[in-house]
Design an enzyme around this catalytic site. Sequence first.
Site, mmCIF file in Angstrom:
data_model
loop_
_atom_site.group_PDB
_atom_site.id
_atom_site.type_symbol
_atom_site.label_atom_id
_atom_site.label_comp_id
_atom_site.label_asym_id
_atom_site.label_seq_id
_atom_site.Cartn_x
_atom_site.Cartn_y
_atom_site.Cartn_z
ATOM 1 N N GLU A 124 0.830 -1.204 0.000
ATOM 2 C CA GLU A 124 0.000 0.000 0.000
ATOM 3 C C GLU A 124 0.867 1.256 0.000
ATOM 4 O OE1 GLU A 124 -4.003 -1.540 2.269
ATOM 5 O OE2 GLU A 124 -2.313 -0.956 3.510
ATOM 6 N N CYS A 136 -0.700 6.183 10.181
ATOM 7 C CA CYS A 136 0.550 5.571 10.605
ATOM 8 C C CYS A 136 0.320 4.294 11.416
ATOM 9 C CB CYS A 136 1.314 6.585 11.441
ATOM 10 S SG CYS A 136 2.926 6.026 11.867
#
Length: 338
Positions: A92, A330
């Site tokens: 990704e 994150c």
Amino acid sequence: MEKVQLVGKHPEELKQWVLEQGLPAYTVRQLLDWMYRKRVFRFEEMTNLAKATRTLLSERAEAFHEAPAHAEKSADGTVKYLFRTLDGSFIESVYIPEPDRGTLCVSSQAGCKMGCAFCMTGRMGFKSNLTAFEILNQIFSIPETGDLTNIVFMGMGEPMDNLDEVLRALDCLTASWGLGWSPKRITVSTIGVLPGLNRFLQESHCHLAISLHTALPDQRAAWMPSQKAWPLSDSIELLRTVDFSGQRRLSFEYIVFCGLNDDKAHADHLLRLLDGLECRVNLIRFHTIPDTPFKRPDETTLQYFADYLNKKGLKTTIRKSRGEDIKAACGLLSTSGM
Ligand code: SF4
């Protein structure tokens, strides 16, 4: 015959291959110009190449990019892209638009060996290293490629664990024969894989971010197994020998976990560890993942922690959480189950 991928090759490698095919050496300059200046990756569209050269290239080589297999857009405009790698794994990348910049967070590996306890990618385990082409493809193939102002190597994987290919991709991005980007637009992040870090500091001028998360060695070892092999203190010692007062920037990423690393004692340890280093600290809210004891920080405590560090002279910012609703924030990147 398996086709050779030309994107990601250095000019001298390209020259060797071109000559082996019986093509003139100036084809290298033409290919580099088409791929990196004009962003044209189809040989049939490289109009200043002889027809016979275009046909030969189409038969024996590839330069085109692979489009993302899937895209998901967050309410805040962040877009998460899914790519299939050459060996069939998935990775990704995350595009983060802001009013004055467009940042792409790229992956350097499918999965990761490092096993950090707070990270979904770590839980996937390691699948494969990406080639320079697969790294660059994330940059070239998204619709926003022309809007990119910054690249951060903070997606899936540990860049220093795949450094040959990462450096090769950085060369293509920054060299005058490549995209010619300033290294100041690129940040490479690491947990402190010491041999790789040492080489990176010598061979690249890009910015560096160290994933720190706690200044206490035992606590860090409990969260990040790599601490046992490469103690953070060794990385800090190495970083003290490098000049970060000029173009190159050093930052430390510090994920804040509620009640675990967000008090004054932890802030004081951090101040002592980084004392005298020209750097800044980015505080990142922990984004909740399933089955962990970690919790998201309390906003007041987080702000106090940031203010305390700033008051003591350590430049500290709280990073905005982006793309949390699409698991693009994150620590949330994972393609397990695909
Ligand atoms: Fe790997 Fe980075 Fe996740 Fe640690 S935080 S497991 S180094 S991707």
